[in-house]
Enzyme design. Structure first.
Site, PDB file in Angstrom:
ATOM      1  N   LYS A  13       0.815  -1.229   0.000  1.00  0.00           N
ATOM      2  CA  LYS A  13       0.000   0.000   0.000  1.00  0.00           C
ATOM      3  C   LYS A  13       0.841   1.269   0.000  1.00  0.00           C
ATOM      4  CE  LYS A  13      -2.044  -0.691   4.040  1.00  0.00           C
ATOM      5  NZ  LYS A  13      -1.571  -1.996   4.493  1.00  0.00           N
ATOM      6  N   ARG A  88      -9.462   1.598   9.261  1.00  0.00           N
ATOM      7  CA  ARG A  88      -9.143   0.225   9.654  1.00  0.00           C
ATOM      8  C   ARG A  88     -10.228  -0.386  10.515  1.00  0.00           C
ATOM      9  NH1 ARG A  88      -3.232   0.854   9.086  1.00  0.00           N
ATOM     10  NH2 ARG A  88      -2.128  -1.023   9.633  1.00  0.00           N
ATOM     11  N   ARG A 122      11.756  -5.958   4.814  1.00  0.00           N
ATOM     12  CA  ARG A 122      11.490  -4.541   4.550  1.00  0.00           C
ATOM     13  C   ARG A 122      12.434  -3.631   5.343  1.00  0.00           C
ATOM     14  NH1 ARG A 122       5.521  -2.188   5.022  1.00  0.00           N
ATOM     15  NH2 ARG A 122       5.632  -2.767   7.213  1.00  0.00           N
ATOM     16  N   ARG A 155      11.521  -1.777  10.923  1.00  0.00           N
ATOM     17  CA  ARG A 155      10.490  -1.349  11.869  1.00  0.00           C
ATOM     18  C   ARG A 155      10.361  -2.324  13.023  1.00  0.00           C
ATOM     19  NH1 ARG A 155       5.261   0.059   8.262  1.00  0.00           N
ATOM     20  NH2 ARG A 155       4.335  -1.018  10.031  1.00  0.00           N
ATOM     21  N   ARG A 166      -0.345  -8.652  13.396  1.00  0.00           N
ATOM     22  CA  ARG A 166      -0.884  -7.626  12.490  1.00  0.00           C
ATOM     23  C   ARG A 166      -1.776  -8.259  11.429  1.00  0.00           C
ATOM     24  NH1 ARG A 166       4.461  -5.542  10.697  1.00  0.00           N
ATOM     25  NH2 ARG A 166       3.364  -4.193   9.229  1.00  0.00           N
TER      26      ARG A 166
HETATM   27  P1  ADP Z   1       1.001  -2.026   8.201  1.00  0.00           P
HETATM   28  O1  ADP Z   1       2.300  -2.140   7.510  1.00  0.00           O
HETATM   29  O2  ADP Z   1       0.766  -3.097   9.235  1.00  0.00           O
HETATM   30  O3  ADP Z   1      -0.174  -1.862   7.251  1.00  0.00           O
HETATM   31  P2  ADP Z   1       0.977   0.784   9.157  1.00  0.00           P
HETATM   32  O4  ADP Z   1       2.294   1.374   8.877  1.00  0.00           O
HETATM   33  O5  ADP Z   1      -0.173   1.190   8.325  1.00  0.00           O
HETATM   34  O6  ADP Z   1       1.149  -0.802   9.178  1.00  0.00           O
HETATM   35  O7  ADP Z   1       0.590   1.035  10.696  1.00  0.00           O
HETATM   36  C1  ADP Z   1       1.501   0.726  11.742  1.00  0.00           C
HETATM   37  C2  ADP Z   1       0.783   0.719  13.079  1.00  0.00           C
HETATM   38  O8  ADP Z   1       0.200   2.034  13.314  1.00  0.00           O
HETATM   39  C3  ADP Z   1      -0.406  -0.236  13.180  1.00  0.00           C
HETATM   40  O9  ADP Z   1      -0.018  -1.547  13.531  1.00  0.00           O
HETATM   41  C4  ADP Z   1      -1.249   0.442  14.271  1.00  0.00           C
HETATM   42  O10 ADP Z   1      -0.717   0.216  15.550  1.00  0.00           O
HETATM   43  C5  ADP Z   1      -1.081   1.927  13.939  1.00  0.00           C
HETATM   44  N1  ADP Z   1      -2.120   2.419  13.007  1.00  0.00           N
HETATM   45  C6  ADP Z   1      -1.932   2.943  11.756  1.00  0.00           C
HETATM   46  N2  ADP Z   1      -3.093   3.296  11.186  1.00  0.00           N
HETATM   47  C7  ADP Z   1      -4.070   2.996  12.085  1.00  0.00           C
HETATM   48  C8  ADP Z   1      -5.490   3.121  12.099  1.00  0.00           C
HETATM   49  N3  ADP Z   1      -6.159   3.622  11.040  1.00  0.00           N
HETATM   50  N4  ADP Z   1      -6.165   2.724  13.203  1.00  0.00           N
HETATM   51  C9  ADP Z   1      -5.509   2.208  14.267  1.00  0.00           C
HETATM   52  N5  ADP Z   1      -4.188   2.053  14.334  1.00  0.00           N
HETATM   53  C10 ADP Z   1      -3.449   2.444  13.259  1.00  0.00           C
END
Ligand code: ADP
Ligand code: ZN
Length: 215
Positions: A13, A88, A122, A155, A166
């Site tokens: 994404k 989400r 990553r 990360r 996740r």
């Molecule tokens: P991923 O690579 O898992 O899609 P992101 O970089 O989008 O991860 O998000 C990292 C972390 O930030 C998530 O695991 C969560 O803890 C928090 N987070 C990001 N966006 C949201 C959201 N819309 N609602 C709740 N938590 C979020």
């Protein structure tokens, strides 16, 4: 043009959204990047949300919605946006519906084995957030960002135990939203079954969907 991107963690994404942003001239807004920035800057919010993020849990709706609304109110987001990582939960989707609305939802379908390979390899730039991969998207110089020269790191939530959590959270909380947008007739599916497919190829597929929708 108000676009949201769905896909499990590691579906690409962020990589695709950051490329689409320069093609479309609308900002890429990643709530994950915003969360990491709050944590890095050790703000009050950052201190509260660090634990959730480290464990792969969702940050409470109220906090994330506030962060996002602040961002959507900035002038550059008035013409549209590409949202990555939001909504989400159902509650987040409803809030977005009430405040700005969505024109198109892209759903990236990626099998679990590809995701696990991606996430465990990553690397992310400490300074600008650019995304690399030790197997498929190597920086020109090891551990250094091509774009800004910043240092690359893994990360905290890209560790194997957290990756599984996740994925579980995604299936449980976020996948139901795909049906919500499908019912509204806004969802378009894009598949990527192969780890080695270059990002350009997927970006091209997404661009043709966008052209179909917006002309
Ligand atoms: P991923 O690579 O898992 O899609 P992101 O970089 O989008 O991860 O998000 C990292 C972390 O930030 C998530 O695991 C969560 O803890 C928090 N987070 C990001 N966006 C949201 C959201 N819309 N609602 C709740 N938590 C979020
Ligand atoms: Zn960088």
């Amino acid at each position: 043009m108000r676009i949201v991107m769905f896909g499990p963690p590691g579906s690409g994404k962020g990589t695709y959204a950051s490329r689409l942003t320069s093609l479309l001239g609308i900002p890429h807004i990643s709530t994950g990047d915003m969360v990491r920035e709050e944590i890095r800057a050790q703000t009050e919010i950052g201190k509260i949300i660090k634990d959730y993020s480290d464990k792969g849990k969702l940050v409470p709706d109220e906090i994330i919605v506030n962060l996002l609304m602040r961002r959507l109110n900035e002038p550059d987001a008035k013409r549209g946006f590409i949202l990555d990582g939001f909504p989400r939960t159902m509650r987040q989707a409803e809030t977005l519906e009430e405040t700005s609305g969505v024109d198109l939802a892209i759903n990236l379908n990626v099998p679990d084995d590809v995701i696990i390979q991606r996430l465990s390899n990553r690397l992310v730039c400490k300074r600008c957030g650019a995304i690399y991969n030790k197997l498929t998207l190597k920086p020109k110089i090891d551990e250094i960002c091509d774009i800004c020269g910043g240092e690359l790191y893994q990360r905290d939530d890209d560790k194997p135990e957290v990756i599984q959590e996740r994925l579980n959270v995604y299936r449980r909380s976020t996948e139901p939203l795909i049906e919500y947008y499908r019912k509204k007739g806004l969802l378009r599916d894009i598949s990527c079954n192969n780890l080695m497919t270059p990002p350009e190829e997927i970006v091209e597929k997404i661009m043709s969907v966008i052209q179909e929708e917006f002309g």
